[in-house]
Design a protein around this motif. Structure first.
Motif, mmCIF file in Angstrom:
data_model
loop_
_atom_site.group_PDB
_atom_site.id
_atom_site.type_symbol
_atom_site.label_atom_id
_atom_site.label_comp_id
_atom_site.label_asym_id
_atom_site.label_seq_id
_atom_site.Cartn_x
_atom_site.Cartn_y
_atom_site.Cartn_z
ATOM 1 N N THR A 83 0.843 -1.202 0.000
ATOM 2 C CA THR A 83 0.000 0.000 0.000
ATOM 3 C C THR A 83 0.881 1.256 0.000
ATOM 4 N N GLN A 93 -2.094 6.281 1.332
ATOM 5 C CA GLN A 93 -3.245 5.657 0.656
ATOM 6 C C GLN A 93 -4.294 5.247 1.682
ATOM 7 N N TRP A 101 -9.514 1.282 -4.589
ATOM 8 C CA TRP A 101 -8.801 2.559 -4.722
ATOM 9 C C TRP A 101 -9.816 3.703 -4.758
ATOM 10 N N TRP A 140 -3.498 6.105 -12.263
ATOM 11 C CA TRP A 140 -2.857 6.067 -10.926
ATOM 12 C C TRP A 140 -1.669 5.094 -10.928
#
Lengths: 189, 244, 375
Positions: free
Chosen positions: B136, B140, B218, B228
């Motif tokens: 991760t 995030q 996400w 992204w």
């Protein structure tokens, strides 16, 4: 001995490096090759590193039920600590083989116990290596108990000794015989 | 009419359970295509992970096993050692490979197991509901980092491929992205190379890491998720051949 | 013991071997294709022996990075149709439970050896029987069983091995050898011979590459409504078959016995020594020794409990198998327990004393019952 003939429980003890396990295995192997029932149980794991080492051997004419030796008929001790630990467990009328090279005191045991005090280390050094002191002690034991001979043990030795040590066979066989001779000479009536 | 595209036979003709925009479908197709192009369907055994791709065997038509979370490299070891002529591949997500199975992948690489590992990195645990994975990204937001991943407490994204690349037992590692058509073509080339190494009995483990999108967790649209990958993920997980 | 004795293997000749090595050689004779394991005392002789012998036979040995990995390597090899095994001791077996559960779910054969030591936790390395519950109840998560053997001699360690591989293949499940540090380390004469293998079902489920056939899938995940329930019932049917067909148990002087001692493994050896001595004293005592711990000899014990008797269960734990003995006896007779946990090994004298005490108790209770009958 029982009604069925031979039944012998033995404890062999000393410190790590004295070849205690090999001695026990050799006794068991010799007895097995002679057609007897045997069990052999070593002490194992961390306790054998640097500390005391011991093993239990049972030899019998008939099937062995319990392989645990609580009170041995015979005790072979190669150092003082082992005598102190296992001496009191020896049965009355039992047999003590003690390595007098490393045990300088008289054992305080029941008077019915027979004692053979053998300078195993000195005898072994005379033959060429202190390392075969265990064989001298075993030879003394076998001569006394007489249900197996030192020669039989010598014949069984290649089967328990790792091949890389086979060059020591002649010396070890000599030590077995030397131990047997010692018993003969000291136990003359 | 001219056929410009057709499903490769090893990819089963069925709808998948994956979310719109998910990268697993692309990865599955690429693997199936490579297997068919190399003609190894009859000698290949695949290992499905625990995670969203747990039902991989419903989509890829080779002998397959489903194993405990993270243990695929150990299972692959057992298979390959007893079947050196079979082609063994595992398919593992980042929760599976980088978290609970970090020990197994490290030691399979360390021993130089002759297996092919496909490592799907989508920076999140998918199947369990979008929790933080070792991969991760910093800040995030996930189900278990509601304020964003705080690297001071939760660590930086773990770059497993870089860690594995230093092992002598690892032959080939390449990181690709399932983002643009060009990147997907590169990914297929990498996968093919990884399988070829195993077919040619090259010593050691081959691994392809695929950066893959998870629009659902996400919290993005599929097109944004693709961007992204290219704009954010590749900064932390740079693309290219890391070894071999 | 290293180089010696190999020439005698496969013949009728007796060789002196420790339980761990005899079991390892027996596994090779039983056609074990792969061994995966991780060091832990008191079973280290098994991986050491296998590391030498398996390559000699052109078979697979891998020292894994953990017990978790070891059982999963077994899982992988077994899924391809190979005979695979692992061995460990109590703490390591705890780690393997994940894999054992998956093996059960995926219906894969495997042989697992547990040379038990004292617990809980790191415990010690002395012999113990404290993993009975874990072994006989499945051990990991989910509704499943494993076949469990409780050998009591070096010879039986070896003999159980080929049977374990056979039953594992026959029923597609894990067979476990539940030994202990004593049996693993002890040396006894053993005859190592290849046992003729019965016909076993073909492994058409194995993952061998889907060449000219449909794909095979090995899995333990069943999400569809009712599918897992069906699988659980199917497994249960299999377990019932095993309970019907595969129980092994040894009995000694049970017919006229007023006291029956139940024990397994090394404890049973000590019990047999005590029973022989008690018989010499004129005490009517016999023993029952379960050889398979699961399936448990429930019927045999239940039958023995039909006449009024006292049951004494002896274990190297604080009492685990005794619960199965009580379930078998089902209240028909009193069941008492004597145990030595934490690496304690009971002596013949201890058990003999217990038997003597029970003789007195049996006589009082028996006469009381007889008085009641007369009224």
């Amino acid at each position: 001995m029982t009604a069925n003939g031979l039944y012998e429980e033995i404890i062999i003890a000393g410190f790590g490096g004295q070849g205690i396990m090999l001695t026990g295995k050799l006794l068991a192997q010799t007895a097995m090759q002679a057609g007897k029932e045997v069990t052999y149980m070593p002490s194992y794991g961390a306790e054998v590193r640097g500390g005391t080492a011991n093993c239990m051997v049972i030899i019998s004419e008939t099937k062995i039920a319990c392989p645990v030796v609580a009170k041995p008929d015979s005790l072979i001790v190669m150092n003082k600590a082992s005598l102190n630990k296992f001496g009191p467990r020896l049965k009355n009328h039992g047999l003590l083989i003690m390595n007098s090279s490393l045990i300088d005191t008289e054992p305080q045991l029941d008077e019915t116990i027979e004692i053979i005090s053998i300078p195993a280390d000195e005898l072994a050094v005379e033959l060429g290596s202190q390392k075969s002191a265990n064989m001298a002690a075993l030879g003394a034991y076998l001569q006394k108990r007489a249900y197996l001979t030192a020669d039989q043990a010598g014949q069984a030795l290649p089967n328990v000794l790792a091949k890389r040590y086979h060059k020591t066979l002649p010396l070890n066989i000599k030590a077995l015989q030397c131990g047997a001779e010692f018993t003969k000479s000291c136990c003359k009536v | 009419m001219k056929t410009v595209f057709q499903r490769t036979p090893t990819l089963k003709d069925c709808p998948t359970h994956y979310c719109p925009g998910c990268g697993h479908g692309i990865a599955h197709r690429l693997i199936a295509e490579v297997i068919d192009e190399l003609g190894i369907r009859g000698s290949t055994i695949g290992i499905a992970p625990v995670g969203c791709a747990v039902l991989e065997y419903d989509y890829i038509d080779v002998d397959m096993i489903e194993v405990a979370h993270g243990r695929a490299p150990a299972v692959a070891t057992g298979m390959k050692r007893t079947n050196p002529d079979k082609i063994i591949f595992s398919y593992q997500g980042d929760g599976d490979l980088a978290s609970i199975g970090a020990g197994e992948i490290l030691h399979a690489g360390h021993r130089g197991e002759q297996i092919t590992v496909i490592f799907i990195n989508n920076a999140v645990f998918g199947m369990t509901g979008g929790q933080m994975a070792p991969t991760t990204m910093a800040d995030q937001i996930t189900a278990t980092t509601p304020k964003g991943r705080n690297v001071a407490e939760e660590g930086y994204p773990l770059c497993v491929s870089e860690l594995l690349a230093v092992l002598p037992g690892v032959t080939y590692i390449e990181r690709c992205a399932l983002s643009t058509p060009a990147n997907i073509r590169k990914a297929k080339k990498a996968l093919k190379h990884a399988f070829e190494l195993q077919i040619n009995k090259a010593h050691g483990l081959s691994l392809v890491e695929l950066l893959s999108s998870c629009p659902t967790y996400w919290r993005m649209s599929p097109p944004d998720a693709t961007k992204w990958i290219d704009n954010k993920m590749t900064k932390v997980f740079p693309l290219g051949r890391l070894k071999g | 013991m290293t180089e010696k004795g190999q020439t005698s293997i496969g013949t009728e000749e007796r060789v002196l071997m420790c339980g761990n090595e005899a079991l390892a050689e027996a596994a090779i004779l039983a056609g074990c294709d792969a061994y995966f394991g991780y060091p832990i005392t008191p079973q280290n002789e098994i991986p050491a022996y296998m590391s030498r012998r398996m390559p000699e036979e052109g078979r697979v040995f891998v020292q894994s990075e953990s017990e978790l990995a070891a059982i999963n390597m077994v899982f992988g090899a077994s899924a391809t149709g190979k005979r695979a095994m692992t061995s460990s001791s109590s703490p390591g077996i705890s780690l393997m439970q994940e894999g054992i559960s998956y093996l059960a779910g995926a219906e894969l054969p495997a042989v697992v050896v547990n040379v038990m030591r004292g617990g809980p936790g790191l415990g010690n390395i002395a012999p113990s029987q404290s993993d009975y519950f874990q072994a006989t109840r499945g051990g990991g998560h989910g509704d499943y069983r494993t076949i469990v053997f409780g050998p009591s001699s070096v010879q039986e360690m070896a003999d159980c091995m080929s049977l374990a591989f056979e039953l594992a293949d026959k029923y597609r499940m894990t067979a476990m050898i539940l030994a202990d540090g004593f049996l693993g380390q002890m040396m006894e004469p053993v005859v190592l011979k290849k046992r003729p293998s019965p016909e076993l079902p073909p492994k058409d489920w194995a993952l061998t590459g889907a060449k000219d056939r449909e794909q095979n899938i090995v899995r333990s995940l069943w999400l569809g409504e009712g599918v897992l329930e069906d699988l659980n019932f199917k497994l249960d049917d299999k377990y019932k078959q095993i309970q019907k067909n595969e129980v092994l148990c040894e009995q000694y002087e049970v017919d006229d016995a007023e006291i029956i001692v139940v024990a397994y493994g090394i404890a049973a050896r000590i019990v047999s020594g005590a029973v022989t001595r008690a018989r010499e004293e004129g005490i009517k005592v016999g023993w029952i020794r379960p050889v398979t711990l699961w399936p448990f000899p429930t019927e045999q014990i239940s039958k023995a409990a039909d006449e009024f008797r006292l049951f004494l269960t002896v274990e190297m734990s604080t009492g685990q198998m005794v619960e199965d003995v009580k379930l078998a006896v089902a209240g028909k007779a009193p069941v008492v327990f004597y145990g030595r946990p934490g690496g304690g090994v009971p002596t013949v004298d201890e058990i003999l004393d217990k038997i003597r005490q029970l003789t007195i108790r049996h006589k009082t209770q028996d006469s009381r019952l007889k008085t009641q009958d007369k009224r």
